[in-house]
Enzyme design. Structure first.
Site, PDB file in Angstrom:
ATOM      1  N   SER A 173      -7.359  -0.901   8.202  1.00 41.01           N
ATOM      2  CA  SER A 173      -7.283  -2.018   7.614  1.00 41.01           C
ATOM      3  C   SER A 173      -8.852  -2.257   7.196  1.00 41.01           C
ATOM      4  CB  SER A 173      -6.714  -3.137   7.911  1.00 41.01           C
ATOM      5  OG  SER A 173      -6.960  -4.165   7.295  1.00 41.01           O
ATOM      6  N   ASP A 226       0.460  -0.344  -1.051  1.00 40.56           N
ATOM      7  CA  ASP A 226      -0.436  -1.259   0.186  1.00 40.56           C
ATOM      8  C   ASP A 226      -1.471  -1.901  -0.769  1.00 40.56           C
ATOM      9  OD1 ASP A 226      -2.423  -2.235   2.093  1.00 40.56           O
ATOM     10  OD2 ASP A 226      -2.127  -0.455   3.136  1.00 40.56           O
ATOM     11  N   HIS A 286       1.157  -2.393   4.353  1.00 37.08           N
ATOM     12  CA  HIS A 286      -0.088  -2.365   4.891  1.00 37.08           C
ATOM     13  C   HIS A 286      -0.132  -1.962   6.220  1.00 37.08           C
ATOM     14  CE1 HIS A 286      -4.543  -2.937   5.280  1.00 37.08           C
ATOM     15  NE2 HIS A 286      -4.352  -3.824   6.124  1.00 37.08           N
TER      16      HIS A 286
END
Ligand SMILES: *[C@@H]1O[C@H](CO)[C@@H](O)[C@H](O)[C@H]1NC(C)=O
Length: 304
Positions: A173, A226, A286
């Site tokens: 991330s 995502d 995600h």
């Protein structure tokens, strides 16, 4: 004869098109040995979400109380430096030495403010001084800059002790965004960093993205739709580092080599970029990157 030459012309212009725009012909699967690497290094990214690892004393053995980094736990690994107390950039993570896998790992935690980040609309650039015309995303570059000297000092010492160890920079991330810029910068300073970036947003303008692509040793993963890798938008002058390892397995499913395709290019609509505009409702995509990557994340530190 005329017919034949025009067929040849059409064929060769198709070949030209195919080489400038990746098509389905360029999609290739990955060897199983690589899959094992991908499943391993994400565990270091996952470990950064556990507070015990990012506030660890020198010599601490990293572990994940939620059970998502078993191969890190079974390796002969110690944390040499952990960082987390920067209140401006929320940069957190650790530097570790893994004697089992002969690696020095620089791992960055994803920010707790990723949902706030998604709704940001500005994403300003800054010149990171890495190459001509290169621009990086300001927040990620700053997050790297605040910790850069400490990490470099640590790497200098560790590489002198372990000449034959590889340097692996990982993150998931927003941590993958910092990892991408960190790897790029460290390479310009003579460290042969290998990047494993899981669910990274775009971090660079086309000049910087190409620069990092050409440095090589980049493994950048996306999963289905995502929303995070779709930001900042292409229209904001951000593109990705190539190639993309696009994971198409459903959430929580075991990922096999057939579920990962390699896509070339800083912009490639055959992967995550082609799945539509960023949708916060797709946020579940995600977290599934071989494992539940952010499972150690607590209820949430306040955005500082
Ligand atoms: C995947 O696992 C997470 C965490 O255990 C859970 O919250 C989510 O509902 C699961 N998703 C699916 C599609 O099973």
């Amino acid at each position: 004869m005329h017919f034949l030459s025009s067929v040849v012309t059409v064929l060769s212009s198709m070949a030209l098109l195919a080489s400038s725009y990746p098509t389905s012909f360029d999609i290739r699967d990955i060897p199983t040995t690589q899959l094992d690497d991908f499943k391993f290094w994400v565990q270091y990214a996952a470990a950064t979400y556990c507070p015990n690892n990012y506030v660890a004393p020198d010599g601490y053995k990293p572990n994940c109380p939620v059970g998502n980094c078993p191969d890190v736990e079974s390796a002969d690994t110690t944390i040499k430096l952990s960082f987390s107390d920067d209140t401006i950039t929320d940069t957190a993570g650790f530097v570790a030495v893994d004697n089992t896998n002969k690696a020095i790992i620089v791992a960055f935690r994803g920010s707790y403010s990723v949902r706030n980040w998604i709704t940001d609309v500005t994403f300003p650039h800054i010149d990171p001084g890495l190459c001509e015309g290169c621009q990086a995303e300001l927040g990620f570059w700053t997050a790297w800059e605040v910790i850069r000297d400490q990490i470099q000092d640590q790497l200098k010492e560790l590489t002198s002790q372990h000449h034959d160890y590889k340097i692996v920079v990982v993150g998931h991330s927003l941590g993958a965004a910092i990892a991408s810029l960190a790897a790029a910068d460290l390479r310009t300073k003579g460290y042969d960093a290998i990047l494993y970036a899981y669910a990274a947003p775009r971090v660079a303008n086309p000049a910087l993205a190409q620069f990092i692509t050409q440095q090589g040793n980049n493994y950048r993963f996306t999963h289905l739709d995502d929303p995070v890798p779709k930001l900042p938008l292409l229209s904001m002058d951000y593109v990705h580092i190539s190639p993309e390892y696009y994971i198409t397995a459903p959430d929580n499913a075991t990922i096999t080599d057939a579920d990962v395709t390699v896509l070339e290019g800083e912009v490639n609509f055959n992967g995550n970029t082609g799945t539509g505009l960023p949708d916060v409702l797709a946020f579940h995509s995600h977290v599934w990157y071989f494992i539940h990557a952010d499972a150690c994340k607590g209820p949430g530190l306040p955005f500082r």
